[in-house]
Design an enzyme around this catalytic site. Structure first.
Site, PDB file in Angstrom:
ATOM      1  CB  CYS A  18      -0.955   0.000   1.203  1.00  0.00           C
ATOM      2  SG  CYS A  18      -0.153   0.245   2.805  1.00  0.00           S
ATOM      3  CG  HIS A 575      -2.327   3.978   8.710  1.00  0.00           C
ATOM      4  ND1 HIS A 575      -3.336   3.054   8.519  1.00  0.00           N
ATOM      5  CD2 HIS A 575      -1.811   4.205   7.488  1.00  0.00           C
ATOM      6  CE1 HIS A 575      -3.408   2.729   7.239  1.00  0.00           C
ATOM      7  NE2 HIS A 575      -2.496   3.430   6.592  1.00  0.00           N
TER       8      HIS A 575
END
Length: 670
Positions: A18, A575
């Protein structure tokens, strides 16, 4: 040859990645492994996370594999999988539909037959969603390819620019032809090394844009045609096409190479196709197109702009300064920049140093403004952009306008218009103040070395131009951000300074804190009814660990605008990687009532917030990768849902990580 399915279960190799490499990479890996176990398949997973590549496949693994799965939101090279069945998608699909993805891979076309750049798709159902999906896929491909080119170009810009700047600052002396460095000196050698690094900048940009579109077969033609873009003599231009030309050649090379890759060929010809046929024909096609169709207009524009500037000699000096400043700042070394610069240099020989004064002032605006913008709003830029911004500041002091190219290439719609406006303002003011430069160089260094008339006017014009440019740049970047994020940033602007001061005052007492403690856990307390409110409340809960809580919140919310961090099973993992984080932090909240994290996703009852500094070490990221994998296990989630105290929740989470590296500290504050 693949192992027969009749003797062994099929072997699938999977790659997960990612953009941030913090959580989704490892959750996708865990879900694919669990799905493979349920389906009775063998699987090996290679993760491309922030801590690097782990689980790298051997040649034997690839030889024996029955299929390849790529669940990634970044560019993954696929050449090593030639001849294997390959299914590529986004990381979200690997997390949410791992079984379907694994099954699909076993019937996918062999990659050498598809011969296309497999770009992430949401799911198989989206493949037939029409032109909207196709346009979106093309846009994603171009964006990733551009970022691939920019990331590889940055080291060449920084290395070349800083070497030249050091050589000029120490060994340079002003002459009418520019800042001269004695040919037999060490500083001249340093200057030439920097020039060589700079000469690779545009070819590298072009080459890796092509790689992002067509994989490795696009590299050679992208590099060669990028060099063509900077060699103006091939198409009668004194300036070349600069980095904008490199973007054009990179995109053209990528798609031409991709088109040739799609041509079906005999299996005996296939091995030479990517190493001989594709590079040669792509280079010829794109090179000739650029020389005869693109280069000729560039050369014509160069001549027309030179004549236009010469015709403005009787015009207002302010108008001339506006035009020269805008041209200098537009393409930073390209035809517009070179035209204005060479015109200014030519006017020195004619006894008029004012046009060079305008150019010398404007030429430093883009790099200085880029550096100022990255310092003013650190959370709005990624680590590579911030590093490039610092280097650009130094280059700007020495009139190296190319220092702004990395951000201009990454954010052209925000940076280039700001550069033009700021450069025009600086050039116009330099004309109004009567600034003159008697050498063919620009930036503050020429003023410091005594080559500029009206030094005060030079610095006033430069400062105003930088402020205008940086302000417009930040405004345009802000307008492209998510509306809710922007509103929250504005509402918190007054509070940000107080938060930062408070955090800094307590910083020294937090440096020894663990990643997780009872102070970072919330059980069954309402944190809000929406995703953004919940993230904000979690950031506020652990704000003493942050130097700038508002920057951390901005980074976390920006991440949500790119891709939801809801991972299914009632869990979300927002995050943030931000300079506002001083102590790597893991926060956990079990919500009293489920909330909707993103439209179409199942209700969320548990939220983990991961926050790490820009330069987070590998130890913390390894711990976070273990957490991401643990979250995918039902037993772990059930135990957390049943925890009755903060201490118990900390113990459950710690047991999934590394108890030795993650001690439980502190007591409950009643």
């Amino acid at each position: 040859m693949s192992t027969s399915a009749t003797s062994k279960p099929p072997l699938i190799l999977a790659i997960t990645a990612c953009p941030t490499g913090i959580a989704h990479t490892y959750m996708a890996a865990e879900n694919l492994e669990a799905a493979a176990a349920e389906l009775g398949y063998r699987i090996k997973v290679e993760t491309h996370g922030s801590i690097g590549v782990e689980g790298t496949f051997s040649a034997k693994d690839i030889e024996e594999a029955d299929a390849i799965v790529i669940g990634a939101d970044t560019v993954i090279a696929k050449d090593r999988f030639r001849g294997k069945r390959l299914a590529a998608t986004g990381v979200d699909e690997a997390i949410k539909h791992p079984k379907e993805l694994l099954r699909r891979s076993l019937s996918a076309s062999k990659w050498e037959e598809k011969l296309s750049a497999e770009e992430p798709k949401g799911s198989q159902r989206e493949d037939s969603s029409g032109s909207a999906h196709g346009a979106r896929a093309v846009g994603q491909t171009l964006y990733k390819a551009l970022m691939n080119g920019v990331s590889h170009m940055i080291p060449f810009v920084v290395t070349g620019g800083l070497l030249i700047a050091v050589a000029l600052s120490i060994g340079g002396t002003p002459t009418p032809e520019g800042l001269a460095i004695p040919e037999d000196s060490f500083w001249n050698t340093l200057n030439e090394l920097g020039g060589l690094a700079f000469s690779l900048m545009v070819p590298i940009l072009s080459g890796y844009i092509a790689v992002g579109i067509a994989d490795r077969p696009g590299l050679a033609p992208g590099l060669i045609t990028g060099l063509i873009a900077t060699t103006g003599s091939l198409y009668g231009s004194e300036a070349g096409a600069g980095f904008l030309g490199g973007i054009v050649t990179g995109i053209l090379s990528g798609y031409v190479a991709l088109g040739i890759k799609k041509i079906p060929v005999n299996k005996y010809i296939a091995p030479i196709w990517p190493i001989i046929v594709i590079p040669i024909f792509t280079t010829l096609i794109v090179g000739l197109i650029f020389i005869y169709l693109v280069g000729a207009p560039i050369a014509g524009a160069f001549e027309a702009m030179t004549e236009y500037l010469a015709g403005m000699q009787g015009s207002s000096v302010v108008v001339l300064g506006l035009v020269i400043g805008a041209m200098i700042a537009f393409d930073m070394g390209g035809p517009f920049n070179k035209t204005a610069f060479l015109f200014g240099g030519g006017m020195i020989a004619a006894g008029n140093a004012a046009p060079m004064g305008m150019a010398a002032t404007a030429i430093a605006v883009p790099p200085l403004a880029v550096g100022a913008a990255t310092l003013a709003r650190r959370a709005w830029f990624n680590k590579a952009e911030k590093d490039a911004g610092i280097a650009a500041l130094f280059m700007g002091l020495f009139g190296i306008t190319e220092g702004a190219i990395p951000l201009a290439a990454a954010r052209p719609l925000q940076v280039i218009p700001a550069n033009v406006i700021g450069g025009a303002v600086a050039g116009g003011l330099a004309g109004a103040f009567g600034v003159k430069d008697h050498v063919m160089h620009g930036g503050p260094i020429v003023a410091v070395l005594g080559a500029v008339d009206n030094v005060v006017g030079f610095f006033v014009a430069l400062l105003i131009g930088v402020v205008v440019c940086a302000s417009v740049m930040l405004l345009l970047i802000a307008l492209t951000q998510h509306k809710k994020t922007t509103e929250k940033n504005e509402s918190k602007s007054d509070q940000g300074a107080a938060d930062k001061a408070s955090a800094n005052a307590a910083e020294s007492s937090h440096l020894g804190q663990p990643l997780l403690s009872i102070e970072t856990v919330s059980l069954d307390h309402s944190l809000g009814s929406t995703r953004d409110e919940t993230i904000e409340a979690l950031v506020r809960l652990v704000s003493p660990r942050f130097a700038d809580p508002s920057a951390v919140l901005t980074a976390a919310l920006e991440r949500e605008t790119k891709h939801s961090t809801g991972v299914g099973h009632g869990v979300a993992i927002p995050h943030a990687r931000s300079a506002g984080v001083k102590v790597p932090t893991l926060a956990f909240a079990r919500l009293p009532e489920a909330i909707t994290w993103a439209q179409g996703e199942e209700p969320t009852t548990m939220v983990f917030l991961i926050a790490v500094p820009d330069d987070a070490g590998k130890q913390h990221l390894k711990l976070l990768s273990k957490l991401a994998r643990a979250i995918m296990k039902e037993d772990f989630r059930v135990r957390l849902q049943s925890a009755t105290t903060q201490e118990e929740a900390v113990d459950i989470i710690s047991s999934a990580l590394d108890p030795a590296s993650l001690p439980t500290v502190g007591q409950r504050n009643d």
